[in-house]
Design a protein around this motif. Structure first.
Motif, PDB file in Angstrom:
ATOM      1  N   VAL A   8       4.868  -2.481  -8.231  1.00  0.00           N
ATOM      2  CA  VAL A   8       6.097  -1.721  -7.276  1.00  0.00           C
ATOM      3  C   VAL A   8       6.347  -1.497  -5.917  1.00  0.00           C
ATOM      4  O   VAL A   8       7.313  -2.007  -5.367  1.00  0.00           O
ATOM      5  CB  VAL A   8       5.847  -0.018  -7.811  1.00  0.00           C
ATOM      6  CG1 VAL A   8       5.120   0.946  -7.702  1.00  0.00           C
ATOM      7  CG2 VAL A   8       7.499  -0.474  -8.082  1.00  0.00           C
ATOM      8  N   GLY A   9       5.199  -1.759  -5.323  1.00  0.00           N
ATOM      9  CA  GLY A   9       5.038  -1.961  -3.442  1.00  0.00           C
ATOM     10  C   GLY A   9       3.749  -2.362  -3.335  1.00  0.00           C
ATOM     11  O   GLY A   9       2.464  -3.009  -3.932  1.00  0.00           O
ATOM     12  N   VAL A  10       4.058  -2.374  -1.715  1.00  0.00           N
ATOM     13  CA  VAL A  10       2.758  -2.629  -0.753  1.00  0.00           C
ATOM     14  C   VAL A  10       2.107  -1.573  -0.213  1.00  0.00           C
ATOM     15  O   VAL A  10       3.371  -0.253  -0.256  1.00  0.00           O
ATOM     16  CB  VAL A  10       3.034  -3.786  -0.005  1.00  0.00           C
ATOM     17  CG1 VAL A  10       3.191  -5.324  -0.762  1.00  0.00           C
ATOM     18  CG2 VAL A  10       4.366  -3.237   1.325  1.00  0.00           C
ATOM     19  N   HIS A  11       0.881  -2.142   0.616  1.00  0.00           N
ATOM     20  CA  HIS A  11       0.218  -0.967   1.382  1.00  0.00           C
ATOM     21  C   HIS A  11       1.232  -1.465   2.836  1.00  0.00           C
ATOM     22  O   HIS A  11       0.931  -1.813   3.336  1.00  0.00           O
ATOM     23  CB  HIS A  11      -1.117  -1.005   1.726  1.00  0.00           C
ATOM     24  CG  HIS A  11      -2.068  -0.294   1.997  1.00  0.00           C
ATOM     25  ND1 HIS A  11      -1.906   0.383   3.903  1.00  0.00           N
ATOM     26  CD2 HIS A  11      -2.944   0.240   0.801  1.00  0.00           C
ATOM     27  CE1 HIS A  11      -3.152   1.169   2.990  1.00  0.00           C
ATOM     28  NE2 HIS A  11      -3.098   1.324   2.273  1.00  0.00           N
ATOM     29  N   PRO A  12       1.754  -0.176   3.317  1.00  0.00           N
ATOM     30  CA  PRO A  12       1.670   0.437   4.087  1.00  0.00           C
ATOM     31  C   PRO A  12       1.202   0.236   5.503  1.00  0.00           C
ATOM     32  O   PRO A  12       1.872  -0.231   6.644  1.00  0.00           O
ATOM     33  CB  PRO A  12       1.626   1.993   4.174  1.00  0.00           C
ATOM     34  CG  PRO A  12       0.766   2.355   4.459  1.00  0.00           C
ATOM     35  CD  PRO A  12       0.483   1.829   2.578  1.00  0.00           C
ATOM     36  N   GLN A  13      -0.235  -0.360   5.630  1.00  0.00           N
ATOM     37  CA  GLN A  13      -0.689  -0.648   6.852  1.00  0.00           C
ATOM     38  C   GLN A  13      -0.946  -2.523   6.477  1.00  0.00           C
ATOM     39  O   GLN A  13      -1.159  -3.155   7.388  1.00  0.00           O
ATOM     40  CB  GLN A  13      -1.992  -0.630   6.449  1.00  0.00           C
ATOM     41  CG  GLN A  13      -2.180   1.012   6.645  1.00  0.00           C
ATOM     42  CD  GLN A  13      -3.692   1.319   7.537  1.00  0.00           C
ATOM     43  OE1 GLN A  13      -4.202   0.838   6.917  1.00  0.00           O
ATOM     44  NE2 GLN A  13      -3.553   2.842   6.610  1.00  0.00           N
ATOM     45  N   GLY A  14      -0.038  -3.253   5.206  1.00  0.00           N
ATOM     46  CA  GLY A  14      -1.119  -4.142   5.616  1.00  0.00           C
ATOM     47  C   GLY A  14       0.131  -5.190   6.258  1.00  0.00           C
ATOM     48  O   GLY A  14       1.000  -5.236   6.509  1.00  0.00           O
ATOM     49  N   ALA A  15       0.162  -6.798   5.377  1.00  0.00           N
ATOM     50  CA  ALA A  15       0.896  -7.825   5.590  1.00  0.00           C
ATOM     51  C   ALA A  15       2.203  -7.968   5.743  1.00  0.00           C
ATOM     52  O   ALA A  15       3.102  -8.784   6.410  1.00  0.00           O
ATOM     53  CB  ALA A  15       0.265  -8.949   5.338  1.00  0.00           C
ATOM     54  N   ASP A  16       2.727  -7.379   4.371  1.00  0.00           N
ATOM     55  CA  ASP A  16       4.058  -7.604   3.971  1.00  0.00           C
ATOM     56  C   ASP A  16       4.886  -6.452   4.726  1.00  0.00           C
ATOM     57  O   ASP A  16       6.336  -6.557   5.535  1.00  0.00           O
ATOM     58  CB  ASP A  16       4.286  -7.278   2.401  1.00  0.00           C
ATOM     59  CG  ASP A  16       4.031  -8.069   1.381  1.00  0.00           C
ATOM     60  OD1 ASP A  16       3.368  -9.576   2.512  1.00  0.00           O
ATOM     61  OD2 ASP A  16       4.498  -8.435   0.492  1.00  0.00           O
ATOM     62  N   ALA A  17       4.301  -5.068   4.772  1.00  0.00           N
ATOM     63  CA  ALA A  17       5.097  -3.805   5.655  1.00  0.00           C
ATOM     64  C   ALA A  17       4.960  -4.897   7.252  1.00  0.00           C
ATOM     65  O   ALA A  17       6.197  -4.184   7.442  1.00  0.00           O
ATOM     66  CB  ALA A  17       4.117  -2.830   5.760  1.00  0.00           C
ATOM     67  N   TRP A  18       4.168  -5.458   7.648  1.00  0.00           N
ATOM     68  CA  TRP A  18       4.249  -5.979   9.403  1.00  0.00           C
ATOM     69  C   TRP A  18       4.993  -7.181   9.003  1.00  0.00           C
ATOM     70  O   TRP A  18       5.916  -6.628  10.405  1.00  0.00           O
ATOM     71  CB  TRP A  18       3.083  -6.273   9.291  1.00  0.00           C
ATOM     72  CG  TRP A  18       2.872  -6.758  10.888  1.00  0.00           C
ATOM     73  CD1 TRP A  18       3.078  -6.021  12.333  1.00  0.00           C
ATOM     74  CD2 TRP A  18       3.175  -8.375  11.541  1.00  0.00           C
ATOM     75  NE1 TRP A  18       3.177  -7.365  12.738  1.00  0.00           N
ATOM     76  CE2 TRP A  18       2.836  -8.330  12.686  1.00  0.00           C
ATOM     77  CE3 TRP A  18       2.932  -9.372  10.357  1.00  0.00           C
ATOM     78  CZ2 TRP A  18       3.088  -9.226  13.390  1.00  0.00           C
ATOM     79  CZ3 TRP A  18       2.678 -10.471  10.819  1.00  0.00           C
ATOM     80  CH2 TRP A  18       2.757 -10.655  12.390  1.00  0.00           C
ATOM     81  N   ALA A  19       5.458  -7.684   8.355  1.00  0.00           N
ATOM     82  CA  ALA A  19       6.267  -9.102   8.357  1.00  0.00           C
ATOM     83  C   ALA A  19       7.607  -8.507   8.092  1.00  0.00           C
ATOM     84  O   ALA A  19       8.584  -9.666   8.995  1.00  0.00           O
ATOM     85  CB  ALA A  19       5.413 -10.231   7.683  1.00  0.00           C
ATOM     86  N   GLN A  20       7.521  -7.632   6.739  1.00  0.00           N
ATOM     87  CA  GLN A  20       9.070  -7.520   6.462  1.00  0.00           C
ATOM     88  C   GLN A  20       9.917  -5.990   6.899  1.00  0.00           C
ATOM     89  O   GLN A  20       9.835  -5.644   6.646  1.00  0.00           O
ATOM     90  CB  GLN A  20       8.929  -7.666   5.014  1.00  0.00           C
ATOM     91  CG  GLN A  20       8.961  -8.888   4.591  1.00  0.00           C
ATOM     92  CD  GLN A  20       8.355  -8.585   2.846  1.00  0.00           C
ATOM     93  OE1 GLN A  20       9.120  -7.825   2.575  1.00  0.00           O
ATOM     94  NE2 GLN A  20       7.712 -10.064   2.722  1.00  0.00           N
TER      95      GLN A  20
END
Length: 700
Positions: free
Chosen positions: A387-399
């Motif tokens: 349903v989502g991604v980790h707030p520290q991870g790659a998607d949260a950084w890139a997007q």
């Protein structure tokens, strides 16, 4: 903004009429229903914080009035919404966004196929660019999504296995199940057992750490898979690694790691597995690609473009600065900054390494699906979208421009959890998604469907709304934020239809009215778990098989629930008691569990499903009951019937026990028999108990 308190909101933090109106105009719900007969208003502070995450200032009555005036004027003057949906078919109906345009408005549509049209009728499927020019000179542009009216139903009925891939070890695994094991399982199950699919957990890339978060539902990236799942020996360049002594040393360590799990009862250690595989893949990377392989890799880089470069850059930077991008030097927190561009250049060797790993993993995922289809599976591999991604991870950084800052996804208080839930996953902003034509969502789906015969969407209700929890606040202080479900569904149907894939929505738990109906209308299958299927609107008794819905995947259990053997024996209650998780006395919990199971067993007996079971002489009562449970599933009209693979060998332990963290080894257990002994893929293939259960299912 505060008003007098109420029984539901004793603090008096009640939103004003202006704040409520402002929230509603931005898709933020002003109340929620923990049960059908009870409505709880959202607090004024929660609404203000959620609106702030949408860049709407609502911290004072004056700010609310200003923001309300701006929003009302914006909506009244808007010619087109950011994204418009047209459902194609034999009798397509144009949406109100187009039929409601001022008379004389001219349309210009640039299709993704390169054509230019002046009408929205009979357009090809795709995401097009729409420009509208009104007679008064106003001009607006929008993304125009044209999607098939619905996905086709599965061709006939099929059964298959559900398994957490890491838990499925073979004698070739390096300490956890891998994509080679997945291909072996699919090939064997399809050719020998007539299975139609294998459903696995999310294989998304994880956030590296010490230790790594083992949950597959809190990944670093949903867009790219995790190379920890690679079968290293199946990478073509592996055979040409020059340092064979180093390879032998790694293989010996891999053997010891595998044996510790299979023969000595150790837990799956994902970090230890990745340490070995990364070392081996570093050696593999030094082997030059042949011309054909080099060309294929170049095509992959070109197709994935900026998204892959961002992904690989994050992992390269994480090696230097740690896995939490929010603690990196300030310039590196922005993926588009000059500092990040400079660091990418300095770390290009590592960026290329992680790009290569993404390509290799994608290739083995594609090969697993090809193996499944060649084995006769009509569906093949069913992948899982978290349903989502980790707030520290790659998607949260890139997007990060698409994520709501300072917010987390969760669930409001309900009858099952009075305190609500905070899942620690940042939500996508619905406004930014719509403005971009849902670009990150579209690309995510396209990537997953490349190697999926079907896609299971965890918490599919999130296509309609998500419970946003402000950072630092309890889940009770949240609010629902609505998404454009029609657009989310249209893009889902569009990408699935292009891939010829099915979609299964995990719609368990609290579901708002109309959601299941909307999903069914678009051909999205639901999920039905036996123990939850009761006549909740009537006497509460087990729902007769003929009253189950047809458009679903029917199973006896899931990764978050007790195994069927544990439920039948009551061992799941004993487990929760041993961990201090019961809210009532052990006797009360035992009695309730026994009564629930007893009602189902009575139904199975009354339907004659306890008779004629497979297995022959020596079949235990437990096996008889598990077979009867699956006979019941076959009596329903469900189009897909799933067998939780650990059920086939009598596994007692759940893969995940909600409500626990370090008290229980979530996501780290191999498939095991009734005695807790790890069972290899090779042993599964020769298991009389598994064969007996499959005979029952195939006979049905």
């Amino acid at each position: 903004m505060a008003a007098q308190g109420s029984a539901e909101n004793p603090t008096g933090d009640v939103p004003s009429e202006d704040l409520s109106r402002l929230a509603e105009l931005h898709g933020v719900a002003t109340s929620y229903q923990p049960s059908p007969d009870r409505t709880v208003p959202a607090s004024a502070s929660a609404l203000a914080l959620v609106l702030a995450a949408l860049d709407v200032e609502a911290s004072s009555p004056a700010a609310v009035r200003r923001a309300l005036a701006v929003r009302e004027r914006e909506l009244s003057e808007r010619l087109l919404p950011p994204t418009v949906v047209v459902w194609s078919g034999s009798d397509p109906v144009l949406p109100a966004a187009l039929t409601g345009l001022p008379s004389g408005t001219r349309l210009r549509i640039e299709t993704e196929q390169g054509e230019t049209r002046a009408s929205a009728e009979r357009l090809p499927a795709g995401v097009h660019r729409l420009t509208a020019t009104a007679p008064d000179g106003r001009t607006a542009t929008a993304h125009l999504v044209v999607a098939p009216a619905r996905l086709p139903a599965p061709a006939g009925r099929s059964y298959g296995f559900l398994v957490q891939l890491y838990s499925l070890l073979s004698r070739r695994s390096w300490g956890m199940g891998d994509l080679g094991d997945l291909a072996e399982l699919a090939g064997w199950a399809g050719r020998t057992l007539g299975a139609g699919f294998v459903q696995v957990n999310p294989l998304h890339a994880a956030v590296p750490g010490a230790p790594t978060d083992p949950s597959p539902y809190r990944p670093s990236s949903r867009r790219f898979p995790d190379p920890v799942h690679l079968r290293v020996e199946d990478v073509p360049e592996y055979a040409r690694v020059e340092d064979r002594e180093r390879v032998r040393a790694l293989l010996e360590r891999a053997d010891r790691l595998r044996e510790s799990v299979l023969d000595k009862g150790a837990l799956i250690d994902r970090d230890a597995v990745w340490e070995l595989k990364r070392a081996a893949l570093e050696l593999v990377r030094d082997v030059p690609l042949g011309p054909g392989r080099r060309a294929a890799y170049a095509d992959f880089l070109a197709e994935e473009g900026q998204a892959l470069e961002d992904h690989a850059t994050w992992y390269a930077l994480a090696e230097v600065h740690g896995p939490d991008w929010r603690s990196w030097p300030e310039g590196l927190r922005d993926p588009r900054s000059a500092e990040t561009a400079r660091a990418r250049g300095e770390l290009m060797d590592r960026v290329d390494f992680y790009s290569l790993l993404a390509w290799l993993t994608d290739a083995q995922l594609t090969a697993a699906q090809r193996t499944a289809r060649e084995a006769g599976m009509p569906v093949g591999i069913v992948h899982d979208l978290a349903v989502g991604v980790h707030p520290q991870g790659a998607d949260a950084w890139a997007q990060q421009d698409h994520f709501a800052d300072g917010m987390s996804v969760g669930a409001p208080p309900d009858a099952f959890n009075a305190r609500g839930q905070d899942w620690g996953l940042p939500p996508w902003r619905p406004d930014r998604l719509a403005e971009s034509g849902y670009t990150p969502y579209r690309r995510l789906l396209k990537a997953l469907f490349r190697y999926a015969g079907a896609l299971r969407i965890d918490h599919v209700m999130g296509l309609f709304r998500l419970w946003w929890v402000p950072e630092g606040h309890p889940p009770t202080e949240g609010a629902y934020v609505r998404y454009d479900a029609e657009a989310m569904l249209a893009i889902l149907v569009l990408e699935a239809s292009r891939a010829g894939a099915l979609v299964i929505g995990e719609d368990l738990g609290t579901v708002e009215p109309g959601v299941r109906e909307a999903l069914r209308a678009r051909g999205v299958l639901g999920t039905s778990v036996l123990w939850f299927e009761r006549d909740w609107e009537g006497d509460g008794q087990p729902l007769p098989p003929e009253r189950w819905r047809a458009d679903c995947l029917a199973t006896a259990t899931t990764h978050d629930l007790p195994s069927t053997a544990a439920r039948l024996t009551g061992e799941h209650v004993e487990l929760r008691y041993s961990l201090g998780l019961l809210t009532r006395s052990l006797e009360e919990e035992r009695a309730e569990a026994a009564a629930d199971t007893g009602e189902w067993l009575a139904v199975l007996a009354r339907l004659g499903l306890m008779e004629g079971t497979g297995g022959g002489h020596g079949t235990s009562q437990e096996e008889v009951e598990i077979q009867a449970v699956h006979r019941f599933l076959l009596r329903t009209p469900a189009r897909m019937v799933g067998i939780w693979l650990p059920d086939a060998v009598g596994d007692r332990r759940p893969q995940n026990l909600p409500g626990t963290w370090d008290q229980y080894p979530n996501w780290r257990l191999p498939v095991a028999d009734a005695d807790g002994r790890a069972v290899t893929l090779e042993e599964l293939a020769s298991s009389p108990r598994l064969r007996a259960l499959v005979e029952v299912v195939r006979a049905g």
